[in-house]
Scaffold this active site. Structure first.
Site, short mmCIF file in Angstrom:
data_model
loop_
_atom_site.label_atom_id
_atom_site.label_comp_id
_atom_site.label_asym_id
_atom_site.label_seq_id
_atom_site.Cartn_x
_atom_site.Cartn_y
_atom_site.Cartn_z
N HIS A 46 -9.49 1.34 -0.33
CA HIS A 46 -8.62 2.25 0.43
C HIS A 46 -9.43 3.44 0.92
CE1 HIS A 46 -5.54 5.46 0.85
NE2 HIS A 46 -4.77 4.46 1.22
N HIS B 3 2.10 4.68 -1.89
CA HIS B 3 1.42 5.63 -2.78
C HIS B 3 2.37 6.52 -3.55
CE1 HIS B 3 -2.25 4.30 -0.91
NE2 HIS B 3 -1.82 4.67 0.28
N ASP C 150 2.22 2.17 3.90
CA ASP C 150 1.40 3.36 3.64
C ASP C 150 2.30 4.57 3.41
OD1 ASP C 150 -0.90 4.76 3.08
OD2 ASP C 150 -1.74 4.65 5.10
N GLU D 104 0.86 -1.20 0.00
CA GLU D 104 0.00 0.00 0.00
C GLU D 104 0.89 1.23 0.00
OE1 GLU D 104 -3.37 0.49 2.94
OE2 GLU D 104 -2.87 2.61 2.69
MN MN Z 1 -2.88 4.52 2.17
#
Ligand code: MN
Length: 320
Positions: free
Chosen positions: A157, A15, A283, A13
């Site tokens: 998400h 980004h 994340d 995950e």
């Molecule tokens: Mn995220």
């Protein structure tokens, strides 16, 4: 990489921000903008320093889904093509989830298929509400139908919750603690509700091989599984059909550790779902890499389960 010894580390995950989407959003104040936009220097340095071998990249919220049906379709195509070009330059370090123009579900399904078949993408990520509608709405089922046919997961998400909900539930505390609308609570309410609604919707009955991923250790749902399951199986309207919530959740959902490096939350998730259902994620850049890999060094799991979390489950689910 050094931190995990000989264990490969895949984080799923992680980004980035496409320059065209950045321009359309005009969100120059986003404190993460510079690092999100970086696809080489800072990103790879920080991956190396923390011992992360592979990032599966996904566009940060809202991706291509906030720009209407027509503009969104063209935008998603361009964004995904640019991401594919980048991944091709470092295929040993990066992989990708597609961004989808969710206001047009049929076009989203086609774009998902194109990204999987042409670019080798591993599935798609959707962010929160589309036109203020949850993703379980039947108008979006063409996406799930295609994901099942392609045998790829949809990563559900967070994004900001519905403004009415924010007003009623959180606004009075948001001035002092603005992130209460985001990772502090709002995202959790939003995405846990999306997960709950997906099970209620019957989408898994229609598409029995559909796979969903939730981040943030399942957005609290593993902790609440017993109680939700008890309610759905025993406490419906007269003549209701019991809904085996826990069984459906554990069969169709995987959860990741993104932004939730808690031993207690991890052990709860292992106890409810099993170690085969949990995947390591950070994340990035909202959360730093190093605390994530350092945490994995000392989680109260055996080596075999740690390998599953760090790469085995991702390899299997994403066919890497
Ligand atoms: Mn995220």
């Amino acid at each position: 990489m050094a931190v995990q010894g000989d264990i490969q580390v895949i984080a799923i995950e992680e980004h980035y921000l496409d320059a065209e989407v950045d321009g359309l959003m005009g969100d120059g104040h986003n404190p993460f903008r510079a690092r999100l936009s970086d696809l080489s220097d800072v990103r790879i340095k920080e991956m190396d320093a923390a011992g992360i071998d592979i990032q599966v990249l996904s566009h940060c919220p809202p991706g291509a889904q906030a720009f209407g049906a027509e503009a969104g379709v063209a935008l998603a195509t361009a964004v995904n093509d640019r991401l594919a070009e980048f991944v091709k330059t470092k295929p040993d370090r990066f992989s990708a989830f597609a961004t989808l123009p969710t206001p047009d579900a049929k076009a989203s399904a086609d774009e998902l298929e194109r990204c999987v078949k042409t670019h080798g993408f591993k599935g798609a990520m959707v962010h929160g509400l589309t036109e203020l509608t949850f993703i379980d709405d039947k108008r979006f089922w063409p996406i799930f139908e295609r994901a099942e046919a392609l045998d790829v997961p949809i990563y559900v998400h967070p994004a900001p919750p519905h403004p009415t909900l924010v007003d009623i539930y959180l606004k009075d505390y948001a001035e002092e603690y603005p992130q209460i609308l985001g990772p502090g609570w709002g995202f959790t309410m939003e995405t846990a509700t999306a997960g709950l609604r997906l099970v209620l919707s019957g989408v898994f009955k229609k598409y029995p091989k559909l796979k969903i991923i939730l981040g943030h250790m399942g957005e609290g749902l593993p902790f609440l599984l017993w109680r939700i399951n008890h309610t759905m199986t025993k406490m419906g309207a007269p003549g209701f059909e019991p809904l085996p919530f826990k069984e459906i959740f554990c069969e169709h959902f995987h959860v990741t550790t993104s932004g939730n490096f808690s031993d207690a939350a991890l052990l709860c998730s292992v106890m409810e779902m099993g170690a085969d259902r949990i995947l390591f994620s950070v994340d990035w850049p909202y959360i730093e890499n190093a605390p994530g890999t350092a945490w994995m060094e000392q989680v109260p799991l055996g080596r075999e389960d740690r390998i599953k979390l760090l790469n085995g489950n991702a390899r299997k689910l994403l066919k890497m």
